[in-house]
Design a protein around this motif. Sequence first.
Motif, PDB file in Angstrom:
ATOM      1  N   ASP A 175       0.870  -1.175   0.000  1.00 22.73           N
ATOM      2  CA  ASP A 175       0.000   0.000   0.000  1.00 22.73           C
ATOM      3  C   ASP A 175       0.906   1.224   0.000  1.00 22.73           C
ATOM      4  O   ASP A 175       1.500   1.570   1.021  1.00 22.73           O
ATOM      5  N   ALA A 199       2.047   5.593  -7.843  1.00 25.48           N
ATOM      6  CA  ALA A 199       1.239   6.163  -6.761  1.00 25.48           C
ATOM      7  C   ALA A 199       1.646   7.593  -6.419  1.00 25.48           C
ATOM      8  O   ALA A 199       1.064   8.207  -5.528  1.00 25.48           O
ATOM      9  N   GLN A 222       0.286   4.256   0.079  1.00 28.91           N
ATOM     10  CA  GLN A 222      -0.129   5.312   1.006  1.00 28.91           C
ATOM     11  C   GLN A 222       0.400   5.067   2.421  1.00 28.91           C
ATOM     12  O   GLN A 222       0.451   5.990   3.229  1.00 28.91           O
ATOM     13  N   ALA A 223       0.812   3.835   2.726  1.00 33.26           N
ATOM     14  CA  ALA A 223       1.344   3.507   4.053  1.00 33.26           C
ATOM     15  C   ALA A 223       2.848   3.733   4.148  1.00 33.26           C
ATOM     16  O   ALA A 223       3.430   3.589   5.225  1.00 33.26           O
TER      17      ALA A 223
END
Length: 124
Positions: free
Chosen positions: A56, A88, A58-59
Amino acid sequence: MKTETVGTATFETWDVDEVASALEKREIVLIDVRTPQEFMFEHIPGALLMPMSFFDAQALPGQSDKRIVFHCGSGVRSEKVARAAIEAGFDRIAHMGGGMAAWKAAQKPHIGTNMATGAPQRVD
């Protein structure tokens, strides 16, 4: 270090000596994208685990202080994850070419498993 421009981002491939030096100086966050089982069997001290199957972007931590460098067993999965991080929105990301196999071939220290006891042990 090899670099490649991907859109407006820079994709870097670091060799094991560059990673070892930067890790020792605490200049990078090394993220292992292998499975938890692979990580338990052997890993690089100080590496964090974020399996590719649970990746992920975003993590991920920011890169204001330290560069993120991904690694896996051979360099294939870490390259895929690094490219996903670029997609991303990360503008500068790296992976370790050759992965854990290259790290061990270069005789860099790692945590392995004592096959007689099943306990973790440092391998220098």
